[in-house]
Design a protein around this motif. Sequence first.
Motif, PDB file in Angstrom:
ATOM      1  N   MET A 105       0.850  -1.210  -0.048  1.00  0.00           N
ATOM      2  CA  MET A 105       0.181  -0.028  -0.106  1.00  0.00           C
ATOM      3  C   MET A 105       0.818   1.079  -0.015  1.00  0.00           C
ATOM      4  O   MET A 105       0.379   2.423  -0.092  1.00  0.00           O
ATOM      5  N   LEU A 106       2.287   1.082   0.238  1.00  0.00           N
ATOM      6  CA  LEU A 106       3.107   2.075   0.087  1.00  0.00           C
ATOM      7  C   LEU A 106       3.462   2.625  -1.123  1.00  0.00           C
ATOM      8  O   LEU A 106       3.904   3.577  -1.400  1.00  0.00           O
ATOM      9  N   SER A 107       3.489   1.885  -2.259  1.00  0.00           N
ATOM     10  CA  SER A 107       4.249   1.910  -3.621  1.00  0.00           C
ATOM     11  C   SER A 107       3.054   2.282  -4.740  1.00  0.00           C
ATOM     12  O   SER A 107       3.084   2.324  -5.898  1.00  0.00           O
ATOM     13  N   LEU A 108       1.803   2.881  -4.066  1.00  0.00           N
ATOM     14  CA  LEU A 108       0.615   3.076  -5.076  1.00  0.00           C
ATOM     15  C   LEU A 108       0.883   4.402  -5.936  1.00  0.00           C
ATOM     16  O   LEU A 108       1.469   5.230  -5.466  1.00  0.00           O
ATOM     17  N   PRO A 109       0.227   4.568  -7.186  1.00  0.00           N
ATOM     18  CA  PRO A 109       0.312   5.937  -7.534  1.00  0.00           C
ATOM     19  C   PRO A 109      -0.326   7.165  -6.921  1.00  0.00           C
ATOM     20  O   PRO A 109      -1.038   6.722  -5.744  1.00  0.00           O
ATOM     21  N   SER A 110       0.260   8.253  -7.224  1.00  0.00           N
ATOM     22  CA  SER A 110      -0.132   9.181  -6.298  1.00  0.00           C
ATOM     23  C   SER A 110      -1.552   9.485  -6.457  1.00  0.00           C
ATOM     24  O   SER A 110      -2.311   9.919  -5.357  1.00  0.00           O
ATOM     25  N   SER A 111      -2.401   9.187  -7.783  1.00  0.00           N
ATOM     26  CA  SER A 111      -3.742   9.543  -7.617  1.00  0.00           C
ATOM     27  C   SER A 111      -4.215   8.881  -8.894  1.00  0.00           C
ATOM     28  O   SER A 111      -3.614   8.394  -9.458  1.00  0.00           O
TER      29      SER A 111
END
Length: 491
Positions: A391-397
Amino acid sequence: MTQAAKTGSDHLKALQDGRWISINGEVVSNHIEHPAFRAAVKTAADLYDFSSASPNLEKMTFRSPTSGRAVSRAWQLPTTYQELVERRQALEQIACNTSGWVGRTPDHVASTLSAMVMGIDLFERHGVKRASALQEYFTWARDNDIWAGYAIVPPQTDRQPPARQGDFINASVCDEDSEGITIKGARQLATGLPMAQELLLGAVQPLKPGDERASFTAMVPVNAKGVKLMSRKSYEQLAGSTFDYPLSSRFDENDTVVYCDEVKIPWDRVFVHNDIQMARAQWFDIPVMAYQNYPAQIRLSVKLRFLLGLAYRMAQENGLLALPPVMETLGQMAAEVNVVQGMITAMETNGVQYGKYFIPNSSIQYSAMVYSQSLYPAFIARMRELAGGSMLSLPSSVADFTSSATAEYVERTHGTAKRSAVDRVKLFNLGWDAIGSEFASRHAQYEIFYSGPAFGNRIRNYSAYDWGQATTLVDNFLSSYDGPAGPVLGA
């Protein structure tokens, strides 16, 4: 002609009431369209639309004995085990419609008022007029299928001396006359009031001699003159998109502090007045505390099933399901979900008659509250371990998927042979919003404290438990053999 069941449109009209609600330094003029509240308000309306739809009407509603209108089973006063189960099935469906993420759905305070009516004899001893006010209000609320919230705890600043002589901190009666009482001061923590029409003001914490002015219980319209709702930060407003924050963007029921600026409440809405013993007894001497938290356990069981399914899907997506430690963790979590569900079933099968009513077992209900307060943070901690860094490497939006500069790279770095980047990110965005976002953090705090501090629930569980059934086993065993002066067994 019998009035049709309440719809979402009916509820939205009822909420367009000119109430005073503030957020971010402004008083909102039309909160149902404001970006801080509108999605949660729509969620509220959707619940009524679901219940009033023909395929769901029988499960979700019953006929009011006074108006004949189809109203929520939240207002049903069960007289048999079967009626209690029918009511629970409706409340469970309400929870399923929000996956358990709205804590103060309309069944909560409806359950409070229902339990008060079950214990109407207590109110009659307090005063015939106060009991009559309660009964008549309940009938009106049921027949109109209202959504009510409550504020029953003094502000924490009440523990300190007032800033100025004569200041009202804890909401108290500052005046009364032949028409009613006037209230000044604050109460918290009013969860879900942007979605509600009515507000119950009461005192759940013990009062001491000299606090008589604070010992009232009354219902007031949320838009009553002098009622000020001060909202916390809106996670809905900050969510951006549903793709990025699928829970925050729809289910942020919001919490408010209520300030009563000389609010006049007529006597026909006052249930308790000037009696510190009665202010306490209404919660604990009749089954109000247990009955209003029974729907909360129903909701929690749904929420935990949702979180368990989410934990399973995240572990599956990360290719971890075959690992024995992961299977062990998920097995432990599944056991905990089943315990909560089993305790609800046990409350019902071990239910008792309370006068003509059939109510859940209070002792098991209190035990469930004690168990769930420590369960939820441990459950979330296990989900964090299973998710790891996913969950920490997700795209910004969501914009990263539509930008020509980033879309190709997002797909390369987040897509797999089995799942597109959109679907994978969608899953882990949901995971983050459930356990890592501000919305999630608020829910962790809510699940621990919505029913009061843990020590209070443990003490109530101590009082509700039938110690005789435990000590009798010990006493019978002790009596099965003699002391040193008697014969030696086996000699």
